[in-house]
Design an enzyme around this catalytic site. Structure first.
Site, PDB file in Angstrom:
ATOM      1  N   GLU A  50      -1.179  -8.817   4.821  1.00 14.68           N
ATOM      2  CA  GLU A  50      -1.064  -8.988   6.266  1.00 14.68           C
ATOM      3  C   GLU A  50      -2.411  -8.854   6.983  1.00 14.68           C
ATOM      4  O   GLU A  50      -2.560  -9.282   8.125  1.00 14.68           O
ATOM      5  CB  GLU A  50      -0.055  -7.980   6.843  1.00 14.68           C
ATOM      6  CG  GLU A  50      -0.558  -6.558   7.037  1.00 14.68           C
ATOM      7  CD  GLU A  50      -0.629  -5.724   5.775  1.00 14.68           C
ATOM      8  OE1 GLU A  50      -0.860  -4.495   5.892  1.00 14.68           O
ATOM      9  OE2 GLU A  50      -0.453  -6.270   4.665  1.00 14.68           O
ATOM     10  N   HIS A  91      -3.524  -5.542   0.960  1.00 15.50           N
ATOM     11  CA  HIS A  91      -2.826  -5.858   2.213  1.00 15.50           C
ATOM     12  C   HIS A  91      -2.855  -7.355   2.521  1.00 15.50           C
ATOM     13  O   HIS A  91      -3.817  -7.844   3.135  1.00 15.50           O
ATOM     14  CB  HIS A  91      -3.492  -5.122   3.381  1.00 15.50           C
ATOM     15  CG  HIS A  91      -3.273  -3.658   3.405  1.00 15.50           C
ATOM     16  ND1 HIS A  91      -2.261  -3.058   4.129  1.00 15.50           N
ATOM     17  CD2 HIS A  91      -3.954  -2.647   2.802  1.00 15.50           C
ATOM     18  CE1 HIS A  91      -2.328  -1.742   3.974  1.00 15.50           C
ATOM     19  NE2 HIS A  91      -3.339  -1.473   3.169  1.00 15.50           N
ATOM     20  N   CYS A 146       0.836  -1.199   0.000  1.00 12.53           N
ATOM     21  CA  CYS A 146       0.000   0.000   0.000  1.00 12.53           C
ATOM     22  C   CYS A 146       0.879   1.260   0.000  1.00 12.53           C
ATOM     23  O   CYS A 146       1.529   1.543  -0.992  1.00 12.53           O
ATOM     24  CB  CYS A 146      -0.984  -0.042   1.173  1.00 12.53           C
ATOM     25  SG  CYS A 146      -2.365   1.112   0.999  1.00 12.53           S
TER      26      CYS A 146
END
Length: 229
Positions: A205, A203, A86
């Site tokens: 994660e 993302h 990002c």
């Protein structure tokens, strides 16, 4: 495997990336402050999402000139793996580690939702646990994720097979409605020519364990551990 996460003022996903890395590595990554000028020997450098420097001037533009980024660039040129997520993707383009730019979303609004991505190249250290053509689900949360490059640059990106992920429909097709930000060629993530640097807007994660609603992102961190341990 040893990893470092760069921390900028305004980062808000540095700890998220650290948690995901620790779950895959079995050890905590190093947290490196943006004013530092040296990096220990590591196998992976993560440049996390967030709003580095409050996104003033232009997203990632100020962070790209932080003292630590000179060392990040030197390590990338030496072959160390670098992952930008990002805002981290924006930083890597501003630093010249990846081609193209990230502009305002075509709808001029911040978008926060899950999206589907098609894996375009799985033969890298970042994506070896995915299959080429596989559809995965990652969250996005950005206002400036509209990838753009001039015609010559984009032809080179496509010709070199540098596209890592493209926004797609759940069945892997391409539809304007499946492109959340207007990115050229539905690009969601790209590699550098040497394939040791990856930048992506979604993302991984944030969807790296079942308690979060899915674990498609975990395989990215598992891939890196498998390749670099």
């Amino acid at each position: 495997m040893k990893a470092a996460v760069i921390v900028f003022p305004g980062s808000n996903c540095d700890r998220d990336v650290a948690v995901a890395l620790e779950a895959s590595m079995g050890a905590k990554p190093l947290m490196v402050w943006h004013r530092d000028t040296e990096l220990p020997q590591v196998d992976l450098i993560a440049v996390p999402g967030g709003f580095s420097y409050g996104d003033y001037l232009r997203c990632g533009a100020m962070a790209a000139h932080s003292p630590i980024m000179r060392e990040v660039k030197a390590r990338a040129e030496a072959g160390v793996r670098v992952l930008g997520i990002c805002n981290g993707f924006q930083v890597l383009t501003e630093a010249g580690l990846l081609p193209g730019v990230l502009m305002r979303n075509s709808g001029l609004k911040f978008i926060c939702r899950d999206v589907h991505l098609r894996v375009e190249d799985s033969e890298t250290d970042f994506c070896r646990q995915y299959q080429c053509g596989e559809v995965v689900r990652f969250p996005i949360a950005h206002a400036e994720g509209n990838f753009f490059a001039d015609d010559e640059t984009f032809r080179a990106i496509e010709g070199n097979g540098q596209v890592a992920f493209r926004y797609c429909t759940p069945d892997g097709g391409f539809d304007p409605a499946a492109n959340p930000n207007g990115s050229l060629g539905n690009v969601a993530g790209i590699y550098n020519e040497k394939r040791n640097v990856l930048g992506l807007m979604p993302h991984p994660e944030r969807l790296a364990e079942d308690l979060l609603g899915g674990s498609d992102g975990k395989r990215m961190f598992d891939s890196l551990v498998e390749a670099l341990s």
